[in-house]
Write an enzyme that holds these catalytic residues in place. Structure first.
Site, PDB file in Angstrom:
ATOM      1  N   GLU A 107     -15.313 -61.345 -68.503  1.00 10.43           N
ATOM      2  CA  GLU A 107     -15.997 -62.557 -68.957  1.00 10.43           C
ATOM      3  C   GLU A 107     -17.137 -62.195 -69.917  1.00 10.43           C
ATOM      4  O   GLU A 107     -18.155 -62.872 -69.985  1.00 10.43           O
ATOM      5  CB  GLU A 107     -16.505 -63.338 -67.740  1.00 10.43           C
TER       6      GLU A 107
ATOM      7  N   HIS B  32     -20.381 -67.765 -66.210  1.00 11.98           N
ATOM      8  CA  HIS B  32     -19.072 -67.167 -65.952  1.00 11.98           C
ATOM      9  C   HIS B  32     -18.064 -67.883 -66.842  1.00 11.98           C
ATOM     10  O   HIS B  32     -18.401 -68.807 -67.576  1.00 11.98           O
ATOM     11  CB  HIS B  32     -18.693 -67.315 -64.483  1.00 11.98           C
TER      12      HIS B  32
ATOM     13  N   GLU C 166     -19.278 -72.319 -65.480  1.00  8.44           N
ATOM     14  CA  GLU C 166     -17.998 -71.750 -65.917  1.00  8.44           C
ATOM     15  C   GLU C 166     -17.708 -72.261 -67.324  1.00  8.44           C
ATOM     16  O   GLU C 166     -17.327 -73.417 -67.521  1.00  8.44           O
ATOM     17  CB  GLU C 166     -16.884 -72.166 -64.958  1.00  8.44           C
TER      18      GLU C 166
END
Length: 302
Positions: free
Chosen positions: A67, A210, A269
């Site tokens: 990531e 993330h 995210e």
């Protein structure tokens, strides 16, 4: 907006982070930098600080190796924010000078430099953990699915927040590409460094970037303060993301921060797709994330 670090980049690794932080602090003397510690292989884990206000924010990225795009997002955000402060101009619809005066922001763009390097470059026979990594990666020298650090430990399963329950839920008891929480909480130098840095700096709120899913997780076992829900909805609205009430997940950095401090903590995210996320969608992703991070700074009490 859009910082120069996004230009002509196919990938963004530990060396680029160190070099770009050096460039930023030369260009904008009101920035400061340092290191929170070192990785399992001895790489520095640098931070960048901007702002002089009483409310202490922390953003971090690349806790998971594949990531690494989150590091590039954070570095571009830092550059845009610094430029807006220097030029006294609007910053994603906010007053950069006002944000600078209200909050101090510490950014750790790459928590897991060893893992990022594995994902991007693979390894040769001279790697200190070559034999073990080859075994843990099922004999492959391709590490595109690798989330862990160089010792095969998932750093976001490392924090002392119901760690034993997360270990039992994962049912993974040896090092590998993902989801192995180690033999004990805070066994890894990267997790120790982030924990110590958080305790020493006494942050009022944190965001861990993330990928992927375009969601914001804001709660943890009813330990979060009342403002967490409101802030998460503000962040979600700014980016077009969803604020999600999450259950059945423990031992992450955000979980530990909320449980330990009873202050707002968020896992964001970013983007959509399969990790590592492709660079061809970076500018659109950055537009969303930069708005979200600027909105977070604007949540700081006046």
């Amino acid at each position: 907006m859009g910082g120069s670090f996004m230009k002509n980049k196919e990938e963004y690794g530990p060396d680029q982070v160190v070099n770009d932080i050096r460039k930023l602090t030369r260009e904008y003397p009101f920035l400061s930098t340092g290191s929170i510690g070192r990785s399992a292989l001895g790489k520095p884990i640098p931070y960048l600080k901007i702002g002089e206000g009483p409310f202490r924010w922390h953003f971090n990225g690349a806790c998971h190796a594949n990531e690494w795009i989150t590091s590039l997002l954070l570095m571009n955000f830092a550059e845009d924010y610094a430029r807006a402060c220097a030029n006294r101009v609007s910053f994603w619809g906010k007053s950069a000078q006002e944000l600078f005066a209200r909050s101090s922001l510490w950014i750790v763009p790459m928590v897991n430099p060893d893992g990022v390097e594995l994902v991007q470059r693979g390894m040769s026979a001279i790697h200190p953990f070559y034999e073990n990594l080859l075994k843990w990666n099922r004999g492959s020298n391709r590490f595109h699915r690798w989330k862990a650090n160089a010792r095969g430990v998932d750093l976001n399963d490392q924090f002392p927040a119901h760690w034993e329950e997360e270990r039992a839920r994962r049912s993974i008891h040896e090092p590998g590409p993902r989801d192995y929480g180690g033999e004990r909480p805070l066994s890894e130098p990267e997790a120790i460094a982030l924990s110590d840095f958080t305790e020493q700096t006494d942050f009022h709120a944190v965001i861990a970037l993330h990928s992927q899913g375009e969601e914001i997780y804001w709660n943890y076992r009813n330990n979060e303060p009342p403002e967490s829900r409101d802030w998460s909805e503000r962040l979600a609205a700014s980016a077009g993301y969803r604020a999600v009430y999450l259950e059945g997940s423990d031992a992450g950095y955000k979980d530990w921060f909320i449980a330990n401090y009873r202050r707002p903590g968020f896992t964001v995210e970013v983007g959509w797709g399969h990790n590592p996320l492709p660079m061809d969608g970076f500018e659109e992703m950055y537009d969303d994330v930069a708005r979200l991070l600027a909105e977070a700074l604007d949540c700081s009490p006046s």
